[in-house]
Design an enzyme around this catalytic site. Structure first.
Site, mmCIF file in Angstrom:
data_model
loop_
_atom_site.group_PDB
_atom_site.id
_atom_site.type_symbol
_atom_site.label_atom_id
_atom_site.label_comp_id
_atom_site.label_asym_id
_atom_site.label_seq_id
_atom_site.Cartn_x
_atom_site.Cartn_y
_atom_site.Cartn_z
ATOM 1 C CB ILE A 47 -44.609 32.109 0.484
ATOM 2 C CG1 ILE A 47 -43.213 31.472 0.448
ATOM 3 C CG2 ILE A 47 -44.521 33.637 0.509
ATOM 4 C CD1 ILE A 47 -42.430 31.725 -0.831
ATOM 5 C CD GLU A 48 -49.633 31.088 6.121
ATOM 6 O OE1 GLU A 48 -49.820 31.986 6.969
ATOM 7 O OE2 GLU A 48 -49.895 29.893 6.337
ATOM 8 C CB CYS A 57 -48.175 24.454 -0.811
ATOM 9 S SG CYS A 57 -49.901 24.445 -0.341
ATOM 10 C CD GLU A 59 -46.279 20.332 0.059
ATOM 11 O OE1 GLU A 59 -46.342 21.571 0.232
ATOM 12 O OE2 GLU A 59 -47.026 19.530 0.641
ATOM 13 C CB CYS A 88 -52.928 20.748 -0.202
ATOM 14 S SG CYS A 88 -52.253 21.679 -1.592
#
Ligand code: THU
Length: 135
Positions: A47-48, A57, A59, A88
């Site tokens: 979700i940016e 992220c 995960e 990441c």
């Protein structure tokens, strides 16, 4: 014991969740799905945000959803990207919090399993709860 059938189910859940990724800035959609020890599956997407560092992220969304429902131990996490990207560093650290033996499945958008790790493989010598114990 993580069966091949469970691997497949988890990858498919992550793949379908990926459709909900909100990634207008990177155009790099990620889907994740976490299988709890109790057998439940929680999914997540990246979700940016226009304020880029606020991005979360996939995960961590999946893991935080699970933890917020009382789950703290995980058999496996599947991550699906267009090119088999691996979690990441921040996601590795969050995974490590809940167990070094959790299996991490890396798959692409064909649903092909490209690699399989444990959290210990991905984050050796992780900093953890034990490091915070008083001397
Ligand atoms: N991303 C994830 O969702 N998981 C990772 O482990 C790596 C990166 C997302 C964050 C951002 O929305 C996009 O992928 C590009 O970095």
């Amino acid at each position: 014991m993580l069966t091949d059938e469970m691997r497949e189910t988890l990858i498919q859940k992550a793949l379908h969740a990926r459709d909900w990724a909100y990634a207008p800035y990177s155009d790099y959609a990620v889907g994740a799905a976490v299988l709890t020890e109790s057998g439940k599956i929680y999914d997540g997407v990246n979700i940016e945000n226009a304020v880029y560092p606020l991005t979360m992220c996939a995960e961590r969304v999946a893991i935080f959803k699970a933890v917020s429902q009382g789950e703290k131990s995980f058999q496996a996490v599947a991550v699906v990207t267009r090119n088999g990207g691996t979690p990441c560093g921040s996601c590795r650290q969050v995974m490590a919090e809940f167990g070094m033996d959790t299996v991490v499945l890396i798959a692409d958008t064909d649903g092909t399993l490209l690699a399989e790790y444990t959290v210990a493989d991905l984050l050796p010598d992780a900093f953890g709860q034990a490091d915070l114990e008083q001397p």
